[in-house]
Design an enzyme around this catalytic site. Sequence first.
Site, PDB file in Angstrom:
ATOM      1  N   ARG A 205       0.856  -1.191   0.000  1.00 15.60           N
ATOM      2  CA  ARG A 205       0.000   0.000   0.000  1.00 15.60           C
ATOM      3  C   ARG A 205       0.891   1.239   0.000  1.00 15.60           C
ATOM      4  NH1 ARG A 205      -1.699  -3.633   3.893  1.00 15.60           N
ATOM      5  NH2 ARG A 205      -3.766  -4.545   3.559  1.00 15.60           N
TER       6      ARG A 205
ATOM      7  N   ARG B  54      -1.035  -1.835  -6.852  1.00 18.88           N
ATOM      8  CA  ARG B  54      -1.240  -2.998  -5.974  1.00 18.88           C
ATOM      9  C   ARG B  54      -2.125  -4.042  -6.660  1.00 18.88           C
ATOM     10  NH1 ARG B  54      -1.091  -4.495  -0.460  1.00 18.88           N
ATOM     11  NH2 ARG B  54      -3.038  -5.220   0.471  1.00 18.88           N
TER      12      ARG B  54
ATOM     13  N   TYR C 232      -9.124 -11.278  -6.802  1.00 18.41           N
ATOM     14  CA  TYR C 232      -8.221 -11.128  -7.933  1.00 18.41           C
ATOM     15  C   TYR C 232      -8.273 -12.318  -8.874  1.00 18.41           C
ATOM     16  CZ  TYR C 232      -6.253  -7.193  -5.410  1.00 18.41           C
ATOM     17  OH  TYR C 232      -6.098  -6.002  -4.775  1.00 18.41           O
TER      18      TYR C 232
ATOM     19  N   HIS D   5      -3.359   2.407  -5.558  1.00 18.62           N
ATOM     20  CA  HIS D   5      -3.919   1.063  -5.428  1.00 18.62           C
ATOM     21  C   HIS D   5      -3.945   0.322  -6.768  1.00 18.62           C
ATOM     22  CE1 HIS D   5      -5.044  -0.315  -1.515  1.00 18.62           C
ATOM     23  NE2 HIS D   5      -5.975  -1.106  -1.990  1.00 18.62           N
TER      24      HIS D   5
ATOM     25  N   LYS E 146      -1.221  -2.962   8.198  1.00 23.40           N
ATOM     26  CA  LYS E 146      -2.303  -2.562   9.092  1.00 23.40           C
ATOM     27  C   LYS E 146      -2.123  -3.228  10.449  1.00 23.40           C
ATOM     28  CE  LYS E 146      -5.823  -1.659   5.563  1.00 23.40           C
ATOM     29  NZ  LYS E 146      -7.169  -2.020   5.069  1.00 23.40           N
TER      30      LYS E 146
ATOM     31  N   HIS F 126      -2.977  -9.562   3.400  1.00 22.68           N
ATOM     32  CA  HIS F 126      -4.395  -9.733   3.680  1.00 22.68           C
ATOM     33  C   HIS F 126      -4.581 -10.696   4.848  1.00 22.68           C
ATOM     34  CE1 HIS F 126      -5.762  -8.551  -0.659  1.00 22.68           C
ATOM     35  NE2 HIS F 126      -5.590  -7.508   0.128  1.00 22.68           N
TER      36      HIS F 126
END
Length: 309
Positions: free
Chosen positions: A159, A257, A289, A254, A182, A280
Amino acid sequence: MELERAVDTYLRHVALERGLSDHTVAAYRRDLEVYTAWLRARGVIDAEAVTAELVAAFGAERASADPPPAASSLARLQSSVRGLHRFLVREGRTEADPSGRLRPPKTPRRLPKALTVTQIDELLDAAGPAPGSPDASVAEPVAVRDRALLELLYATGARVSEIVQLDLDDLSHGDLLRVRGKGDKERIVPVGSYARAAVEAYATRVRPALAARGRATPRLFLGVRGAPLSRQSAWLIIQAAADRAALTAHVSPHTLRHSFATHLLQGGADVRVVQELLGHASVATTQIYTHVSVDALRDVYATAHPRAR
């Protein structure tokens, strides 16, 4: 407990104990300010006085607003409200959770848009010359930086917030990059030779001069005044490169990404490997995806199956 104090306590909890980003906490704060203002207008200022009927009325009123809110915005707003009340119950500040029956709207799952490999090449070349190319030795310093930034975004799938937070020490693992995602969770991501060369050219030729213009900082990417590069500046760098490359598709941080994940899967990578690289928490997030490659599957089928045509 007074509502405004309850919100402040909850936001401190998600920031400090759950480690959510400043951006996410700010979004929660905006949502809960809307919610508490709605309650105050109806004479409710104490968290214990909030009823299930009030929460349901708030949700219904927001959903029927004119113009109607995006499903994703409404879902986030309702999630913020549920999070607040669940926290208050867990902490013993209220006895019951009035948001228990609040159900967020179903948000349409949109397929992420990825650039082609050719478009990626055009975008990178528009950002700055490749290391070792004839133009590299006379390139503007910021062009060297911008090329390194975009190369690293595409090479790692990180990110943009993760890339601008990189320190020089995060590169001291050879062909591996340490990324803080995150919740301040760390992951290790391989870096290909193209990105390594671009980052090395920037770190040795350009960064020292930029660093001399500002206060000492360990951040890898710096602005022209020597301060750490911001997310907004990185976004503008990508937009400028997309404009110079005359790409008609919308390009954002993004997008790189999405392109990273799509190209890996098209190249045969396992979805769980891509999940790990993207950081993730759930493979279900990554599996979106796999739908992007439907056209590629159709082409392979048409070419390989004896009765496809």
